[in-house]
Design a protein around this motif. Structure first.
Motif, mmCIF file in Angstrom:
data_model
loop_
_atom_site.group_PDB
_atom_site.id
_atom_site.type_symbol
_atom_site.label_atom_id
_atom_site.label_comp_id
_atom_site.label_asym_id
_atom_site.label_seq_id
_atom_site.Cartn_x
_atom_site.Cartn_y
_atom_site.Cartn_z
ATOM 1 N N ILE A 142 0.833 -1.194 0.000
ATOM 2 C CA ILE A 142 0.000 0.000 0.000
ATOM 3 C C ILE A 142 0.874 1.253 0.000
ATOM 4 O O ILE A 142 0.693 2.157 -0.827
ATOM 5 N N ARG A 143 1.848 1.311 0.904
ATOM 6 C CA ARG A 143 2.748 2.465 1.000
ATOM 7 C C ARG A 143 3.975 2.329 0.093
ATOM 8 O O ARG A 143 4.733 3.273 -0.055
ATOM 9 N N ARG A 144 4.191 1.162 -0.493
ATOM 10 C CA ARG A 144 5.412 0.843 -1.256
ATOM 11 C C ARG A 144 6.649 1.106 -0.412
ATOM 12 O O ARG A 144 7.549 1.874 -0.763
ATOM 13 N N HIS A 145 6.679 0.409 0.727
ATOM 14 C CA HIS A 145 7.820 0.428 1.620
ATOM 15 C C HIS A 145 8.483 -0.939 1.620
ATOM 16 O O HIS A 145 7.793 -1.970 1.569
ATOM 17 N N LEU A 146 9.799 -0.943 1.665
ATOM 18 C CA LEU A 146 10.546 -2.178 1.886
ATOM 19 C C LEU A 146 10.752 -2.324 3.386
ATOM 20 O O LEU A 146 11.245 -1.404 4.043
ATOM 21 N N ILE A 147 10.385 -3.484 3.928
ATOM 22 C CA ILE A 147 10.538 -3.758 5.352
ATOM 23 C C ILE A 147 11.679 -4.765 5.521
ATOM 24 O O ILE A 147 11.641 -5.845 4.926
ATOM 25 N N TYR A 148 12.652 -4.397 6.313
ATOM 26 C CA TYR A 148 13.903 -5.174 6.438
ATOM 27 C C TYR A 148 14.088 -5.568 7.902
ATOM 28 O O TYR A 148 14.092 -4.719 8.795
ATOM 29 N N ARG A 149 14.203 -6.885 8.129
ATOM 30 C CA ARG A 149 14.442 -7.371 9.488
ATOM 31 C C ARG A 149 15.890 -7.815 9.616
ATOM 32 O O ARG A 149 16.449 -8.434 8.716
ATOM 33 N N TRP A 150 16.484 -7.545 10.781
ATOM 34 C CA TRP A 150 17.874 -7.893 11.007
ATOM 35 C C TRP A 150 18.092 -8.235 12.484
ATOM 36 O O TRP A 150 17.285 -7.885 13.342
ATOM 37 N N ALA A 171 13.273 3.727 -4.043
ATOM 38 C CA ALA A 171 14.657 4.137 -3.820
ATOM 39 C C ALA A 171 15.526 2.923 -3.503
ATOM 40 O O ALA A 171 16.649 2.799 -4.001
ATOM 41 N N ALA A 172 15.001 2.012 -2.683
ATOM 42 C CA ALA A 172 15.763 0.814 -2.328
ATOM 43 C C ALA A 172 16.056 -0.034 -3.561
ATOM 44 O O ALA A 172 17.142 -0.622 -3.682
ATOM 45 N N ALA A 173 15.113 -0.094 -4.486
ATOM 46 C CA ALA A 173 15.325 -0.865 -5.716
ATOM 47 C C ALA A 173 16.488 -0.311 -6.523
ATOM 48 O O ALA A 173 17.125 -1.038 -7.294
ATOM 49 N N GLN A 174 16.771 0.972 -6.335
ATOM 50 C CA GLN A 174 17.899 1.605 -7.025
ATOM 51 C C GLN A 174 19.171 1.598 -6.169
ATOM 52 O O GLN A 174 20.191 2.177 -6.564
ATOM 53 N N GLY A 175 19.092 0.957 -5.002
ATOM 54 C CA GLY A 175 20.270 0.849 -4.145
ATOM 55 C C GLY A 175 20.428 1.956 -3.123
ATOM 56 O O GLY A 175 21.457 2.041 -2.453
ATOM 57 N N THR A 176 19.410 2.806 -2.963
ATOM 58 C CA THR A 176 19.466 3.894 -1.992
ATOM 59 C C THR A 176 18.622 3.534 -0.777
ATOM 60 O O THR A 176 17.400 3.375 -0.889
ATOM 61 N N PHE A 177 19.270 3.420 0.377
ATOM 62 C CA PHE A 177 18.577 3.015 1.599
ATOM 63 C C PHE A 177 18.652 4.140 2.631
ATOM 64 O O PHE A 177 19.628 4.266 3.366
ATOM 65 N N THR A 178 17.615 4.962 2.643
ATOM 66 C CA THR A 178 17.496 6.016 3.645
ATOM 67 C C THR A 178 16.429 5.580 4.632
ATOM 68 O O THR A 178 15.240 5.523 4.298
ATOM 69 N N ARG A 179 16.852 5.254 5.832
ATOM 70 C CA ARG A 179 15.951 4.657 6.805
ATOM 71 C C ARG A 179 14.849 5.635 7.194
ATOM 72 O O ARG A 179 15.110 6.772 7.598
ATOM 73 N N LEU A 180 13.603 5.200 7.065
ATOM 74 C CA LEU A 180 12.468 6.037 7.439
ATOM 75 C C LEU A 180 12.150 5.904 8.921
ATOM 76 O O LEU A 180 11.935 6.896 9.615
ATOM 77 N N GLU A 181 12.097 4.665 9.397
ATOM 78 C CA GLU A 181 11.813 4.387 10.801
ATOM 79 C C GLU A 181 12.359 3.016 11.160
ATOM 80 O O GLU A 181 12.595 2.175 10.281
ATOM 81 N N SER A 182 12.518 2.788 12.467
ATOM 82 C CA SER A 182 12.975 1.500 12.967
ATOM 83 C C SER A 182 12.169 1.115 14.200
ATOM 84 O O SER A 182 11.725 1.984 14.961
ATOM 85 N N VAL A 183 11.986 -0.176 14.365
ATOM 86 C CA VAL A 183 11.347 -0.736 15.557
ATOM 87 C C VAL A 183 12.279 -1.799 16.112
ATOM 88 O O VAL A 183 12.733 -2.679 15.368
ATOM 89 N N ALA A 184 12.574 -1.716 17.388
ATOM 90 C CA ALA A 184 13.492 -2.673 18.007
ATOM 91 C C ALA A 184 12.843 -4.045 18.134
ATOM 92 O O ALA A 184 11.625 -4.179 18.315
ATOM 93 N N TYR A 185 13.677 -5.060 18.034
ATOM 94 C CA TYR A 185 13.235 -6.446 18.224
ATOM 95 C C TYR A 185 14.039 -6.999 19.393
ATOM 96 O O TYR A 185 15.236 -7.212 19.280
ATOM 97 N N SER A 186 13.392 -7.211 20.518
ATOM 98 C CA SER A 186 14.095 -7.657 21.715
ATOM 99 C C SER A 186 13.893 -9.141 21.960
ATOM 100 O O SER A 186 12.990 -9.767 21.392
ATOM 101 N N ALA A 187 14.734 -9.707 22.799
ATOM 102 C CA ALA A 187 14.690 -11.134 23.091
ATOM 103 C C ALA A 187 13.356 -11.508 23.738
ATOM 104 O O ALA A 187 12.876 -10.833 24.644
#
Length: 398
Positions: A142-150, A171-187
């Motif tokens: 819907i937003r055309r966002h790439l979601i990346y988990r690490w 932008a990511a498809a062209q190799g440009t990764f400007t982080r919009l937001e992040s959410v922490a993943y805890s144990a």
């Protein structure tokens, strides 16, 4: 935000076979333009570095269309499907490390083809973050966002530490990764089995093999606060099951009320595997869809009366009017046609329709129909009705 609590989740796929029946599905994605499922599963071969994943494409009702093999990939924990200029690209694991991955690749989908996810000469390999482990990606269509988990550590689910990032997809498809937001993943003590992003919210699916602990959570992207956490019991009666995959589900492109679909894989007694998919309920009315029928037996009154259905949230609207070609009376309990899985009720529905006046000789023109849980629309009347029959009715799936 999608309401996660639900007592009944409509089934989209049930007992579906993938291109390979020797391993569980790992992740899934719904592409609403072509109305196709993309399902990822692992195909271990000669060793960790040669692990490969198999992508099966299925119709909306679970018929296998084609598949693609991707070598030197990771676990296939998630998958993203990007549609750009009418072409399909997969975002998958790349650069395998201990059966997982440390990068992601953008790969053109080729029916029946193969690709090397770790060969920069043939595919685009991306490293949004360095020195990370167990990475994967998906797409918010819907937003055309790439979601990346690490993960910052190479640890299994109970001890995993890391996060989710989102980027502008084009932008990511062209190799440009400007982080919009992040959410922490805890144990946690939960095993992550899939994730999806829709609007301002990140959704995660957790659960373990053959355990009654399947759960969906909703996290706000900006604040990182968990807003909902609800158990899921759909497919809970299946033996040897495991939750596998979460994605955005649009009934049609531009659906004003998209929702989420989740998968549960299971193993049969003969060792073969199957995939089951359900969705969360949602409001919204969708376009009319034609229903196949036996043209050798029946003829609609006109092109406007071909059997059709449409979904309005979790209500099904049904429309048809047709005659028997041989002129014989309608049989009591005769099956007229069968609705697809996504339009079937969870219990038999009784409906009232109409019969043409010329066939009842001044008797009542009402006729009864039933829609069974396997989608068959049946007519019930003990009179020898010879005229057309039809209905404009609706019933609830749940």
């Amino acid at each position: 935000m999608i309401k996660l609590a639900s007592t009944f989740n409509p089934v989209l796929l049930s007992g579906t076979s993938l291109a390979y029946t020797g391993s569980f599905a790992q992740s899934l994605f719904w592409e609403s333009v072509d109305q196709l499922w993309y399902v990822c599963q692992r195909r271990p071969t000669t060793g960790g570095d040669m692990d490969r994943i198999l992508i099966s494409r299925l119709t909306a009702d679970g018929v296998l269309v084609d598949s693609m093999t991707i070598g030197r990939a990771g676990h296939g924990a998630n998958i993203g499907v990007e549609r750009t200029d009418g072409k399909i690209f997969l975002w998958t694991d790349a650069m395998p490390f201990e059966n997982w991955a440390r990068s992601v690749a953008r790969i053109p989908y080729t029916p029946g083809g193969t690709a090397d996810a770790s060969d920069p000469a043939t595919v685009a390999i991306h490293h949004p973050r360095t020195d990370v482990y167990r990475v994967s990606a998906t797409i918010d269509p819907i937003r055309r966002h790439l979601i990346y988990r690490w993960q910052s550590n190479n640890s299994s689910a109970p001890g995993a530490v890391g996060g989710f990032d989102r980027y502008a997809l084009d932008a990511a498809a062209q190799g440009t990764f400007t982080r919009l937001e992040s959410v922490a993943y805890s144990a946690t003590n939960q095993s992550l089995q899939g994730y999806a992003s829709l609007g301002e919210h990140l959704y995660q699916l957790h659960g373990s093999f053959d355990a009654d602990n399947m759960r969906l959570t909703c996290t706000h992207w900006t604040t990182g606060k968990i807003l909902q956490s609800e158990p899921l019991s759909t497919f809970g009666s299946l033996p040897r099951r495991e939750p596998e995959g979460l994605c955005v589900f649009e009934s049609s492109p531009g659906d004003a009320h998209p929702t989420l679909a989740f998968g549960v894989a299971n193993e049969l007694t003969d060792g073969t595997t199957r995939l089951n998919v359900a969705r969360l309920p949602h409001p919204g009315t969708n376009p009319w869809v034609d229903v196949p029928y036996d043209t050798a037996v029946y003829t609609p009154n006109s092109a406007n009366y071909v059997p059709q259905f449409r979904l309005a949230g979790d209500q099904v609207h049904l429309h048809f009017s047709m005659s028997r070609n041989d002129g014989n009376p309608w049989a009591n309990g005769e099956a007229l046609f069968q609705l697809p899985l996504r339009a079937r009720p969870n219990r038999t529905q009784r409906l009232l329709g109409v019969v043409g006046g010329g066939g009842v000789d001044a008797d009542t023109m009402a006729v009864r129909f039933e829609v069974t849980t396997d989608g068959h629309v049946l007519v019930y009347d003990e009179r020898p009705l010879t005229s057309w029959i039809g209905a404009d009715v609706s019933f609830w799936r749940c």
